[in-house]
Design a protein around this motif. Sequence first.
Motif, mmCIF file in Angstrom:
data_model
loop_
_atom_site.group_PDB
_atom_site.id
_atom_site.type_symbol
_atom_site.label_atom_id
_atom_site.label_comp_id
_atom_site.label_asym_id
_atom_site.label_seq_id
_atom_site.Cartn_x
_atom_site.Cartn_y
_atom_site.Cartn_z
ATOM 1 N N HIS A 94 0.844 -1.199 0.000
ATOM 2 C CA HIS A 94 0.000 0.000 0.000
ATOM 3 C C HIS A 94 0.879 1.250 0.000
ATOM 4 N N CYS A 98 -0.577 9.285 1.615
ATOM 5 C CA CYS A 98 -1.659 9.994 2.305
ATOM 6 C C CYS A 98 -1.654 11.503 2.046
ATOM 7 N N CYS A 107 -10.112 8.085 5.885
ATOM 8 C CA CYS A 107 -9.705 6.763 5.403
ATOM 9 C C CYS A 107 -9.803 5.759 6.540
ATOM 10 N N LEU A 109 -8.602 2.747 6.642
ATOM 11 C CA LEU A 109 -7.301 2.109 6.835
ATOM 12 C C LEU A 109 -6.400 2.999 7.686
ATOM 13 N N ARG A 145 -3.700 1.111 -3.943
ATOM 14 C CA ARG A 145 -4.240 1.428 -2.617
ATOM 15 C C ARG A 145 -5.255 0.390 -2.138
ATOM 16 N N THR A 198 -10.564 2.989 1.586
ATOM 17 C CA THR A 198 -9.285 3.645 1.300
ATOM 18 C C THR A 198 -9.490 4.657 0.173
#
Length: 865
Positions: A94, A98, A107, A109, A145, A198
Amino acid sequence: MVTLTIDGRQIQVPAGTTILDAAMELGIKIPTLCWLKKVSTTGACRICIVEIEGVDRFMTACNTPVKDGITVTTTSPKLEQARRKTLELMLVNHPLDCPVCDAGGECDLQDTCYGLKVDKNDYAAELEPLPIIYDWPLIENCATRCILCEKCVKVCHEIVGADAIEVKNCGDRSLIGTVDGKPLDCDFCGNCVNACPTGTLISKPFKFRGRPWTFDTTRSICAFCSSGCEIEYHSRDGRVERVTSSDDGFNRGNLCINGRFGYAAFNSSGRLTAPLLKDSAGNQRKVGWDQALGTVAARLKDIVSNGGGAGVAGIGSPRVTNEESYLFQKFLRGAVGTNNIDSEARLGYFPAQLIQWRMLGYSGGTFPMDAIEQATAVVVLGSDLKSESAGFAYRVIQAATKNDAKVVVAGARTTWINSYANSFLQYRPGGEAWLVAGLNKAILAEGFENKAFIDADTREFAAFSTALDGISFEQIAEASGVAEADLREAARLIGANGRVAVIYGAEFMRSVDAVNAVTGAVNLALLTGAASTGGAGIYPLDEKNNTQGMLDMGVCPEYLPGYHSYEHAAARFGADWKAAVPGTAGKDLFQIVEGIEKGEIRALYVMGSDPLHFMPDHNRVLKALQKLELLVVQDLFLTETARLAHIVLPAVSGAEKSGSFTTVDNRVQCFPRAVAPMGDARTDGEILAKLHDLVSPVHNITATSAEELHHEIARLSGLYSEQCDHEGCRMGRVKNRIAFSDKPATFAPVAPAPPARRDAAHPLTLVIGPVLRHNGTFSTWSDNNMAVAGEAYVEIATADAQKAGVITGNVVKLSSALGSIILTARVTDKTPEGTLFAPAHFREAQVNLLTQGTGGTVGVKLEKA
């Protein structure tokens, strides 16, 4: 019931409940990433693992059902460590982007990593980023992502029924892609974006517009279709930049393309921002509000003083709030002195509701639409649900997939709902009344009528049954194209004494024999018990957001607000308004045009509507409007009608005002203003209140805010009771429900008219109606909608295309007895031979050049242009 212990606390829950749901009832939060309440569980992320005493491995709480006597631990050092390691493995592939990811700040996650203190990663791998998919319209797909939670796939399949995306490939090359590998071509509802935990699936129009926390968020009600979805406007600097919806709302976060992406119309460069006044040379020029309103008032008073209020008419809007519709008719009746008030609902929805009112005692839906999900059978008559009101489509999908409801669909064309239909009754356009008469006859022949409800709560059943006896199945098959065997099969699917829902739409309401078609639909709801208190309801559909509320407020020539007759209520309303309300019915939409032609109507006030687009026989309407001494148009855009106007008054969108809308299933929902009006535009209510004071000899508009108007409306209309449970509501309005014990429902006999025969010069039937990616003409001002549905077209059956020598992409000419238009051809198997289909939304296409009457169908000739 099953008893278990979670974190030392005992609880009883129904068998089949998951551990996750049981923990939620105790207020215990177990972290999740792939779980979504409204879809089936996946168990893919492994974040929700728990310990069960006596079980030697961790179990996923989201898809493990409870067992009697088990002891569950939801948090421990071992669980926290396992969850952290699972997250670290997810983060191997991933990207930590950000700072530039649109999901940053909202998000799941990101939040889960923070909550579990994942601040380092013991794992590593050679990164081979997956490609970002840029060529999908409206939605961008950054596969790197993706954590493969599959929520987007499940929402697309289980909620929307589009099945447009799936998990492609396997292993670390897995990604979310389209089923056919081509660029995305789906409903573009954006519900997958809403579900994504995400920044994998993001809204392209919102990309880089700003961080989520920098926007003002306002809970509101969608101003597009009649489903009345709860939404959230995200705005900044006077612009709505995106629309979302919470899964906790009535619509469970599910929107259509118009609700999620149609907001671009609010920000359109085509918006009117200042009043326009036509000068002596015929040019419209910008003026101030005082001059514009003063001119309207002076010219209206002159016309009224030299001929009376009957020389003025008004066309209302299904887009404005209940309060504004009330003020519109109050201004025309109380200040101007005319009952010549109507709207586009005259073309189908309003006449249908007059029939339903006479037979059932109420208009609109029987229950809130979520009752459909509990149906054992759903009958859809003449409606492409997603195109007319997508919220109803989602409810039917839930009924079919979660409640195993049998779905019977009757329509002139194949649509998306056919994949859910247990029976598809494809009738010829114009055969709607015959079709539903045949279905009613088949239910009686098979013995599946709801005898208990019919005997206890209805009347005139014998007359209805006798009328059906006079119609043979052979006649029905000849007129509708549907055989007796198919009708009987559908009757058996609907079954006996089940919980039936009946939904009827534009094809029935705008049929050439609409009276018998709609009467037949209501008879069906009575025959099956759908309209009983134990049924799942009858639901008339309309495309626009507040058609039902507009009619409730008296925007029609037949009734005052609350459907009160002039005979019984004109004096009472007049006394309250301190005005003389005319005591006889005014002219309807068609009579208004005729009155203009005859010189009886000299002034027309059009609010939020475009008669030159929605009214059939375009050229006749155009000539009539050109004869007017005064044409006032109050709108957001310079429509074709507005271009003719002597005075144009700029109004605002649903995001720029407060008030309430009433859905077709009779839910009254209030909302606050989200952003300030664009430019110098004003709300319809402000404009009408000011004009009322300028025109009326008595300044009696004391209530102007939505909250103040509520009390006046509730007092005079008698439509509302109880307290509104809408969070933050200031108005406390809930529509009265009609109890069947108070007023027996009434069957009505039908005698369908002989089907019309097309002349040899116009052998094909053109059906005109709504399509999925637009809503009225409003959405055609949205760049987002136009990006996926940017031009008008005509659908042509393969056999008809071959006869005309036409292929997809050709430019074709359609000619009727009234005129001709040019459209792009789309050859398809969805449309039966002899039938064409064209969307009604596109202003430039001017399909109403071909039509007359209610404009639902017309005979045409097809040829290459």
